[in-house]
Scaffold this active site. Sequence first.
Site, short mmCIF file in Angstrom:
data_model
loop_
_atom_site.label_atom_id
_atom_site.label_comp_id
_atom_site.label_asym_id
_atom_site.label_seq_id
_atom_site.Cartn_x
_atom_site.Cartn_y
_atom_site.Cartn_z
N ASP A 9 45.83 30.70 27.19
CA ASP A 9 46.66 31.08 28.33
C ASP A 9 46.81 29.87 29.25
O ASP A 9 45.86 29.11 29.45
CB ASP A 9 46.05 32.24 29.11
CG ASP A 9 46.98 32.71 30.22
OD1 ASP A 9 47.91 33.48 29.90
OD2 ASP A 9 46.82 32.29 31.37
N GLU A 11 48.38 28.43 33.09
CA GLU A 11 49.00 28.62 34.39
C GLU A 11 49.82 27.37 34.67
O GLU A 11 49.35 26.24 34.44
CB GLU A 11 47.95 28.82 35.48
CG GLU A 11 47.07 30.04 35.28
CD GLU A 11 47.83 31.33 35.16
OE1 GLU A 11 48.90 31.46 35.81
OE2 GLU A 11 47.38 32.23 34.42
N HIS A 148 46.34 36.08 36.50
CA HIS A 148 46.99 34.79 36.75
C HIS A 148 45.99 33.65 36.96
O HIS A 148 46.32 32.66 37.62
CB HIS A 148 47.99 34.87 37.92
CG HIS A 148 49.12 35.82 37.66
ND1 HIS A 148 50.03 35.64 36.64
CD2 HIS A 148 49.46 36.99 38.26
CE1 HIS A 148 50.90 36.64 36.64
NE2 HIS A 148 50.57 37.47 37.61
N ASP A 153 42.87 35.60 32.05
CA ASP A 153 43.98 36.11 31.25
C ASP A 153 43.71 35.95 29.76
O ASP A 153 44.06 36.83 28.95
CB ASP A 153 45.29 35.39 31.62
CG ASP A 153 45.84 35.82 32.97
OD1 ASP A 153 45.27 36.76 33.57
OD2 ASP A 153 46.82 35.23 33.43
#
Length: 949
Positions: A9, A11, A148, A153
């Site tokens: 994941d 960001e 987030h 996540d």
Amino acid sequence: MQNPYVVIDLETTGFSLKEDSIVEIGAVRIENGQISDTFSTLVKQDRPLTDICKELTGITDDDLADAPTLEEVIPQFLKFVDGYNLIAHNASFDVSFLNAAFERCGYLPVSGRCIDTLELAQILWPQETGYALEMLTFKYGIPHEKSHRALSDAKATAELFLLLQRQAKQLPLLVLQQIEQLNMFADWNLRDFFAELLQDPVKLAQTEIPEGCTVIQQLVHRPVEIAERSADRREPLEFDAETATSILSNQGPLADQYADYEERTSQMEMARTVADALLSNQHLVVEAGTGTGKSLAYLVPAIYYAVASGERVAVATHTINLQEQIKDRDLPLLQQILPISFRATVVKGRNNYVCMRKVANGIHSQGMVGDASERSFYARMLTWLLETAAGDKEELNLQGSHIELWNRVASDSDSCIAKKCPWFRNCYYFRNRSATEQSDLLITNHSLVFTDLNADHRVLPAYSSLIVDEAHHLEDEATKHLGEEAGYYQSIAALNRLVRENKQGLIVQMRTLIGLHPEFALLARILDEMTDTIATVRQHAEETFRLLQTFAIEQANNREGGRWTVRIHHMHTELPIWQAILSAFDNLQTDTMTLRQLMKRLEQEAREHDDEIIGFSTDISGQIQEFDRQTMTMTRFFREAAGVSNESDRSVLWLEADEKSVRPAVSLHVTPVHVGQLLNEKLFEKKDSVVLTSATITVNQGFSYLIDRLGLRQSEQQGRLLTLQVESPFDYKKQALLCIPTDVVPVKGVSDETFVDSFCQSITSLARISKGRMLVLFTSHKMLRDAYMKVKPALAEHGIRLFAQGIDSSSRMRLVHQFKQEEKAVLFGANSFWEGVDIPGEDLSCLVIVRLPFWPPNHPIAEARTEAIEKEGRNAFMEYSVPQAIVRFKQGFGRLIRSKKDTGAIVVYDRRLVEARYGRHFIKSLPNPWIYQGPEQDILKVIYNWLKN
């Protein structure tokens, strides 16, 4: 032993590959069905983080001060994921950013397949209302502490994947084998996932079909039984208006269900009048204010009347939400409390129901399913058929390309082979049709009512009376459905379903099916000719629409949201480009005629073969008929354009084009200027009784505007029209404060930029006073976007989240949900947010209306109707534009007070409400709120005290 995986994941600072970068990476290893290791790191940035990124993730610039650079992070990350299969939620986003980072650091892009848990969830849980990670983890109780943040996540996605893996193992062996067959000739990201499941010897031995399912031609599904026509005889039933009101009274069965039940005078009055209208064969227009309980007020008398008279009654809503409310809340309640038995059925358009023959054709055409999206769609169909009892598209949360793919499996009359179909006895559509034939009450929508009217009442079962809820939409719906529309996407979609550029489609599937066998030689030649002809048709269609797009952008004077509209006048038809358009369309017509002739030959030859060949021929014919309908509408458009005059008051011709689309996204419209006479002829003269109801259909406390617009004046003159206005039970004087600042920048005489600058300062101050909890309604998407960019940073400084339609999401339901979840939030909306948004209680305390909601005066329909009124020597602005805006204004006003306990303030930043001579008509049409006007600073104090108290 299971394959090892790494769940990733990211960001990022935003969504643009060119402008944004990775700010955090999280990864989780899965080995033997367990999480075995984790990886997490922040990534140093060469510029400050955006406010959106900081707000969403909680990461600050200080957090990144000592973080490693991307060049330092990537080698460590590659070492962690080396040798593992990748998993991500919405994988295309993460993989695209990873590949951009790899390229920047001198590494090769991601190789191999990346499993997308979003796609996998759509397949294995086909009826979920949403597939966002937060929604799925919440529903299935998966720990997800820091949404987030990359590692949190990634962990949540890992747990989600393991749950989905267990779910997949429960699928029937036949379904797993069919999903594998879909991928036999394809490189699909989920190919290895499903192949691994079939390597389990225990699974291969489990050949049983799930309980409650059946198999027809290798398609596993829940059996659908078409009920036999009921022959039961009912006892005679006496019915009058007092019978209906007794159900809703304090002494009635409804009161027995609720300890604190209080009968509503307005509801009783409405029920009595609806009953009178039905019994006396009269039409009725009734405005029932918010909180009246109008659905029960018309359902009770409608049910009694239908059962007593033996005449079916139809109820039509505009929105799916209201239709679902009637189906799921009101009808079960009435089935429980009414002392009589009745049958009610929800009726939807035929293409809402899946055709199992088409699903089977798609699944069994190995190697003919095109891209990954199609494979995912058909896999989802396989799992959905294990669950669904209705076969209704509304059960599926279709998004993106799956919306278009639905058309390949949707039921339709053009391609139905009826009793020749092996699934005929199990057909979802015919099951619903049979139920409607035995129903006393039909629950449908405005669109289907007009489809039925246009088809001379062959779509819906016969009904004598109609109740139209949300009737303020009726003129717009009539305008849409009593006119005609043709467009690029509809035309090309029909051709694509026949032959697509990647050599897929119905014709290619049929050609592959018959192969080179001599028995099918003639069929093969016809299909080959059709393929060549469609290529030519496509070329001429592209040319025609490309020229129309150029014409529209050059000639249009009205632009909203990247869409250009142009009304066709006689002067346009004399331009050189118009002649080029006609020439291109003439070529298109010639080739379309050839295609029609080939279709007739195909149908004749197909009759000599088995049902499968006939089925394919019927499907092909259905798509050619769809394309033919498009060209026939275009023919009418160009024929009427040749004789169009600026004084024409029968129909208006107009084009709409998308300037930004790579494709020539153009639609052609032939729209009636007046729908009143058509409605009178097709609806009001044909039905015994039509009841029109809404919370917002009066203007100046009267029905004159609606009666004129909908063609009810003749019914009024014949003594067949009743009217009723019942007040809301809410005390608006105590619950709603309406404020109009008198010193804000005026709407007219200044630029939009100046207005937005001033307005944004006001919004920030007002949001602080209301502690968020504010809905702001715009009339322009552009103004909404401009205001969003200015207001968001200012609100963030005060800890207030801002959500906006079309920016944070296009889903109204999702935005409202997010808004409710926040303690302090402001929600910006346009168009669809003016009605149907229900935020009761303390979640919403302040409503802002930016501008009075007038239609753009230069929109072709508004322009034509204005001209027609002025031609008769009347004031179009006061008789058409103002009333139309008032109805919309009342809808917006109604978003605030949704129950007797709600209180709040409405602020209108449009001084025309008190300064223009027509402003008083807006105020007079409201349900008597407390009104205050004055300088903005005074208004802020008044609102503060109002909300505090």
